[in-house]
Design an enzyme around this catalytic site. Structure first.
Site, mmCIF file in Angstrom:
data_model
loop_
_atom_site.group_PDB
_atom_site.id
_atom_site.type_symbol
_atom_site.label_atom_id
_atom_site.label_comp_id
_atom_site.label_asym_id
_atom_site.label_seq_id
_atom_site.Cartn_x
_atom_site.Cartn_y
_atom_site.Cartn_z
ATOM 1 N N ARG A 295 0.830 -1.208 0.000
ATOM 2 C CA ARG A 295 0.000 0.000 0.000
ATOM 3 C C ARG A 295 0.866 1.259 0.000
ATOM 4 O O ARG A 295 0.490 2.279 -0.572
ATOM 5 C CB ARG A 295 -0.993 -0.007 1.167
ATOM 6 C CG ARG A 295 -2.066 1.069 1.062
ATOM 7 C CD ARG A 295 -3.172 0.899 2.101
ATOM 8 N NE ARG A 295 -4.256 0.047 1.626
ATOM 9 C CZ ARG A 295 -5.372 0.477 1.008
ATOM 10 N NH1 ARG A 295 -5.546 1.767 0.791
ATOM 11 N NH2 ARG A 295 -6.290 -0.359 0.626
ATOM 12 N N GLU B 120 -9.592 5.846 7.378
ATOM 13 C CA GLU B 120 -8.162 6.114 7.252
ATOM 14 C C GLU B 120 -7.798 7.422 6.547
ATOM 15 O O GLU B 120 -6.855 8.095 6.949
ATOM 16 C CB GLU B 120 -7.485 4.954 6.509
ATOM 17 C CG GLU B 120 -7.442 3.675 7.315
ATOM 18 C CD GLU B 120 -7.161 2.475 6.427
ATOM 19 O OE1 GLU B 120 -8.029 2.124 5.606
ATOM 20 O OE2 GLU B 120 -6.076 1.903 6.541
#
Lengths: 771, 487
Positions: free
Chosen positions: A324, A728
């Site tokens: 990621r 997030e």
């Protein structure tokens, strides 16, 4: 039965979604009546466990002397690796982590076993009396050293597009640099806790404060050598998770279960806060080296970036975290010619793990740093350089991992925030002010966020739910997600209430504890996906119940099912209206199934985990923050003065909850980059292992001016209620704090470049000013 | 070890507990013995505030409310007090207290684990401010909530709740009824026995018990000793608690000095210091968090003698003396002479610290106390510097400088003082003194800061003092205000 005209004459009530309903547990929480794992009344005979920790970062484990510990008051047993009936290796994806250290220790804090006693304090006292005979070996504590020595938990990954070498070589300007960014302790207020109860016939009940009950079930079953069906895991709520209870809660549950297995008694394991710091993984610290070419406008023409993730002693989730980071090294920017090399370093520290953003923050910050450096090198405003590099909408719109960015709102979003925050005026004011201020310097930065939503492992993007309607019309929902404070259960209840046309008030729809015996094989509540996945699954479950009821009404009233309207607790057909309760009662007596399951899987996504290409994300969440700071050039102290945020949550299901996520995420991100410093000494001992030495933001750190605005547009992809994930993405808005601090430091240096370590503690800021 | 009965008032009822070990914490008693699990343990060291409860004590005929950390408070220390936990606030019909209702309405709870602690700190604020007709400003809310950590919300909604609870229908503690019950408890009090938990009421008793039981662990607010219990797993069969000694609970004002009793809480002690020297307000508010200041004492901070204890550099700069007492009599000394090494001091086994005597300010006194820490609030100093200086006719007539975080004990910067004393108060003198200050100590490198940073900043803080003495504004983030109007 009331006449239909009467019903139509009623004003249309507001739906449950879109309103700022209070958190479903708020009343219980403020009264101390919300139950966390350690609050559950203990079953008679419950024993307590405490971990035995390695005090050496790397070494051969030659022996464990438990004699003194076993003789201490209240002690019932010491449980070590030899007591594991199943696989002594945890059932993690990479299968590289022993449950208890077996013949070696690999970090200070590694758990060698647990002491079980009649009270918590008896167990903890005795655990310190276990003597470990360890033959020390050289330890690797730094990711750069790990790269040199090729010490990896997983193989390096390279993602490349175009010709970065040429893009750099032929560019009018070139900069090279390095950056080191520290990790972060989750500091969930409720520490890790698990409570294992042996049931009849080889079955188990596990209470765990976890984001992933299904994984706890899998790990416990694996360690005990049992099928998953023998283990049930329940979690009503967590006192905070932030990624720290995605895998790390599994260890605690497994240790408690092994102790309970050996002693045939219920065993609870609640980590002391200091042990929690020492044992569990944190956000991955990263080290970077980069080489960038750019033109006179600041447009990046070539970038080579090496990222070394400090993974700690085992893989845990480091693979997907580092992936990621690679996926988000572009943040909001089109990188035409780029090569990113990602090292997954094995070091002798805690095994670093998921933490809000999951590598995204570590991917973005280096690119934001590079853009800030480019701007200072060229003497341009960093915002202009950032905008120059943004993704386009019709061209320059494919990521380095070959996904087309279809929902790009970056340019209008930045333009709006630039205006609402008065960025340009303040830039000028601050420059004028700094020129006259000898000690205090102010800094400003406006940075964007583009964050990909979906688990990168495509198969995790599935969810199930159950909706139960009882004969009195009350509704229970259960889904595979977990509540950690983020308001998932509140949002799911709102979605189900709307689907059934019920008013939200008076708790008509209740969401119950996550429980592996209700919805099986649920993914972790992570990747910001909780509402997207579970909300949709619950919506589908409710829809099936509603459709059965509509069919039942249609048959009785001789109309079509789609003519049956469910609204505000009333159900109407063209000829009749009745209360929801009446209909449910009638349907029950007519033997209509009043409960259903629902299942959802995210469409469109695919991804090749070997080449890191494809469409790993269903959509992107966007946002931007404009932050102003002040620094003291005598001491390096800093304060965040003003923050303006414009953030994209699509159509908000619950604006108060979403704003809570944005504010909380921002402040947590600010902590990561300012006060939250993890310090390991030269022996590998984590010296900051309690809130006395590890400082998360407190009330005094909240900026006086802290304004949040929501971007007014639904998700362009078909997502539940038109919403977007929010857990997030706001965390990374705080990169604006760090960039603003660098801006202020640059002002203190007469505009010269700034090399600043993160977190920007007073000491690191002073260093950056004086370097 | 036989321990006396603990008796306190909770929800209008007398709670009476027997056989509680002297080193058992209040949080353990609440959660494990009484099964009241509303109060949470977040850290077990008084740094997160999840365990906050409120104590009520009769003081001068009034009920005094104090939010404290139950995780490091010894249970016996609340004998004779009133106690409120998060479970005690709502009315019998379920109506929430304004502190609770405001938290709900402002969306002040997410995961909810810190919430009981915040609610109790808010309840303390409600009783201490709202019920006295005082408005809760943002600054006050931030100061009084700085000992409560939240990891979810970013605090904004909680600060809103603090400011909004006054707008909700009032709900007040029946102070007269509680005072009546506390009176009744006090009347039944027995003299301390020489075992278990000893909490003498008079100085005479304290001195006698100390001499008779040199093996007892001496405690005041227990905000450090509490950690020896929870974190170092120490056990104490005998505890001698100074906080109930009537003489030592007083601040006495004299013409030339104030005398602060060793049992005076940090909250009250700092209030007394701030009364004479208002510029110390921020420094005082940055000392730990309110629940620690409400429990811990100035005497405890001084006697504990941590090299990073924040009060000592200030007290050294102020020229404070301490008074030690024993059956042999009393002795007095300048504070800096008390310390002999890392956490070592001159206290004899039969002695107790009784008073801290702080000189009143003189007319031309310039005083500043600076604290450098990773976090602004509720943190421990990496470096602390307190400077007191008097200039007459352009010459430094008096100077005293205390420093923390630079040596094994809190210290006086004697060499730096020499560089200043009798010199013209000028930039040149300050530069010489800065060099002296940087070389006077050999601080360690640790998780709070490096040695080099500590030295450098020590000098820079003296520079800051100079600039402030020249009337320069906006040079300290402690009082920095954005004044310009921006959109």
């Amino acid at each position: 039965m009331n006449a239909p005209e009467k019903f139509i004459a009623k004003s249309t009530p507001k739906p449950a979604t879109g309103a700022s309903h209070f958190h479903e547990s708020a009343r219980a929480q403020v009264a101390g009546a919300a139950t966390y794992i350690d609050d559950i009344p203990e079953v008679k005979g419950t024993l307590h466990a405490a971990p035995i920790l390695s005090n050496v970062a790397h070494g051969r484990l030659m022996g464990v002397d438990v004699r003194e510990a076993e003789s201490m008051p209240g002690v019932r047993a010491v449980i070590l690796a030899r007591d594991i009936p199943g696989d002594p290796i945890l059932a993690t994806f990479v299968h590289d982590e022993p449950i208890f250290a077996i013949d070696k220790v690999e970090f200070i804090g590694q758990v060698v076993g647990v002491v079980v006693a009649d009270t918590v304090m008896h167990a903890r006292r005795a655990a310190r009396k276990v003597k470990l005979d360890i033959d020390p070996l050289p330890a690797i504590l730094d990711p750069r050293e790990a790269v040199r020595k090729k010490s990896f938990v997983l193989n390096p990954v390279v993602v490349r597009r175009g010709e970065p070498e040429q893009g750099i070589a032929s560019a009018p300007h070139r900069l090279q640099g390095s950056l080191d960014v520290g990790g972060q302790e989750h500091f969930y207020l409720e520490g890790q806790v698990g409570y294992a109860l042996p049931l009849e016939q080889g079955q188990w009940w596990i209470y765990s404060s976890t984001q992933h009950p299904g994984e706890i079930q899998h790990w416990v079953a694996h360690a005990l050598g049992l099928p998953s069906s023998a283990v049930t895991v329940e979690c009503r709520r967590m006192g905070g998770g932030f990624g720290g209870k995605e895998t790390q809660s599994g260890h605690i549950a497994v240790w408690a279960a092994l102790a309970a297995h050996k002693l045939r008694r219920p065993v609870k394991l609640r980590l002391d806060r200091d042990d929690d710091f020492m044992v569990t993984g944190k956000r991955h610290p990263f080290a970077y080296d980069w080489d960038v070419g750019f033109d006179d406008s600041g447009l990046i023409t070539g970038l080579r970036l090496e990222m070394a993730a400090n993974c700690g002693f085992s893989a845990d989730l480091s693979g997907p975290v580092a992936d990621r980071a690679v996926f988000h090294a572009d943040n909001a920017y089109f990188l035409s010619d780029v090569e990113i090399t990602s090292y997954r370093c094995k070091t002798n520290t805690q095994s670093h793990t998921a933490f809000r953003g999951f590598g995204g923050p570590q991917g973005m910050i280096v690119t934001e740093a590079i853009l800030g450096d480019i701007a200072r090198h060229l003497g341009l405003d960093p915002l202009d350089v950032r905008r120059r590099n943004l993704y386009g909408t019709t061209e320059r719109n494919v990521t380095h991992y070959q996904m087309q960015v279809e929902d790009n709102i970056l340019e209008p979003l930045l333009a709006r925030l630039e205006q609402t925050s008065a960025y340009r005026e303040r830039r000028a004011q601050i420059a004028a002010w700094n020129a006259k201020s000898p000690v205090i310097k102010r800094g400003l930065a406006l940075t964007p966020v583009k964050f990909g939503i979906s688990f990168t492992a495509t198969f995790f993007n599935q969810a199930g739910a159950l909706v139960h309607v009882y004969t009195d019309g009350s509704v229970q929902v259960n889904h595979g997600g977990t509540e950690m404070g983020q308001g998932l259960n509140t949002k799911v209840a709102q979605i189900v209430a709307d689907e059934l046309g019920l008013p939200f008030e008076r708790e008509r729809v209740r969401v119950t504890a996550a429980d592996t015996s209700k919805v099986p094989n649920a993914s972790a509540t992570a990747a910001s996906s909780g509402t997207d996945l579970n909300g949709r699954a619950a919506q589908y479950a409710a829809r099936q119940v509603r459709e059965r009821l509509a069919q039942f009404v249609a048959e009785k009233q001789n109309c079509k099912p789609e003519q049956v309207i469910f609204d505000h607790g009333q159900v109407s057909s063209p000829t009749a209206v009745m209360s929801w309760e009446q209909l449910v009662d009638d349907a029950y007596h007519a033997r209509v199934q009043l409960w259903s399951d629902g299942f959802y899987k995210t469409p469109k996504i695919h991804y090749d985990k070997h080449t890191l290409t494809g469409r790993p994300f269903y959509y992107f969440s966007y946002g931007a923050a404009c932050t102003e700071v002040a620094i003291d050039t005598l001491t390096g102290e800093s304060r965040v003065l003003k923050v303006d945020i414009l953030h994209d949550v699509g159509t908000s299901i619950n604006p108060a909850i979403d704003i809570g996520q944005i504010e909380g995420g921002f402040i947590q991100g600010m902590g990561w980059l300012t006060t939250e410093q993890l310090v390991w000494n030269d022996k590998g001992y984590l010296a900051t292992h309690a809130p006395s030495t590890y400082k998360i933001p407190a009330t005094g750190d909240v900026p006086e001016h802290f304004k949040i605005e929501l971007w007014p547009e639904p998700n362009r992809e078909d997502n539940v209620g038109g919403s977007k994930a929010v857990g997030e993405p706001p965390f990374m808005l705080a990169i604006s704090v760090w960039e603003a601090l660098r801006d202020a430091a640059s002002a203190a240096r007469g505009g010269k470049p700034v090399h600043m370590l993160a977190p920007a503690t007073a000491e690191n800021v002073l260093k950056a000013i004086q370097a | 070890m036989e321990a006396k009965t603990i008796r306190f008032i909770r929800s209008g009822e007398l709670v009476s507990l027997t056989n509680v070990p002297p080193d058992r914490t209040l949080l353990e008693v609440l959660r494990e013995d009484l099964g009241c699990t509303g109060t949470k343990e977040g850290c077990g060291e008084g740094d997160c505030g999840a365990c906050t409860v409120v104590l009520g004590e009769a003081e001068q005929g009034q009920l005094r409310f104090r939010a404290i950390n139950s995780c490091i408070r010894l249970a016996h220390s609340i004998d004779g007090m009133a106690l409120w936990t998060v479970e005690d606030l709502a009315a019998a019909d379920g109506t929430l207290h304004p502190a609770q209702q405001a938290m709900v309405q402002c969306h002040g709870s997410q995961c909810g684990f810190c919430t009981p602690g915040f609610v109790m700190s808010l309840f303390g604020m409600y009783e201490n401010h709202v019920c006295k007709g005082e408005r809760i400003t943002r600054e006050l809310a931030q100061e009084e909530l700085s000992g409560n950590l939240c990891r979810c919300t970013g605090y904004r909604p909680i600060l809103d709740a603090a400011q909004q609870m006054a707008e909700l229908p009032p709900m007040r503690v029946d102070e007269a009824a509680v005072l009546h019950q506390l009176d009744a408890l006090a009347a039944e009090r027995s003299a301390p026995r020489g075992s278990g938990y000893m909490a003498p009421r008079t100085l005479g008793e304290l001195v006698a018990l100390r001499a008779a039981h040199p093996d007892a662990q001496l405690v005041a607010g227990c905000t450090d000793v509490g950690l020896w219990v929870t974190k170092m797993h120490m056990q104490f069969a005998k505890v001698l608690d100074v906080t109930q000694v009537a003489e030592l609970k007083r601040v006495e004002r004299y013409d030339n000095h104030i005398a602060i009793g060793a049992a005076v809480t940090l909250t009250d002690a700092f209030a007394a210091l701030v009364q004479d020297r208002p510029q110390l307000h921020t420094f005082a508010a940055r000392f730990a968090g309110l629940p620690v200041r409400n429990s811990g004492t100035l005497g405890g901070n001084v006697a504990n003698g941590s090299p990073i204890g924040d009060s000592m550099p200030l007290l050294i700069a102020l020229g404070a003396h301490i008074v030690l007492m024993s059956p042999r009599g009393h002795r007095e000394m300048p504070l800096e002479q008390f310390y002999t090494g890392y956490r070592k001091n001159l206290l004899e086994p039969d002695e107790v610290l009784a008073w801290i005597k702080v000189p009143r300010p003189c007319a031309d006194e310039q005083l500043r106390a600076y604290k450098i820490s990773k976090r602004y609030d509720d943190d421990i100093s990496a470096v602390c510097l307190a400077v007191r200086l008097a200039v007459q006719d352009g010459v430094v007539q008096h100077v005293s400088i205390g420093a923390g975080g630079v040596a094994a004990t809190p210290v006086r910067a004697a060499k730096t003082e020499v560089a200043l004393r009798g010199q013209p108060w000028s930039l040149q003198t300050v530069q010489q003194a800065t060099a002296a200050l940087r070389s006077e100590f050999q601080p360690i490198s640790d998780m709070r800061a490096s040695s080099a940073y500590r030295r450098e900043v020590l000098g820079n803080l003296l520079q800051r003092f100079w600039l402030e003495s020249q009337g320069m504004q906006q040079i300290n983030l402690e009082n920095f205000k954005l004044v310009e109007a921006t959109a």
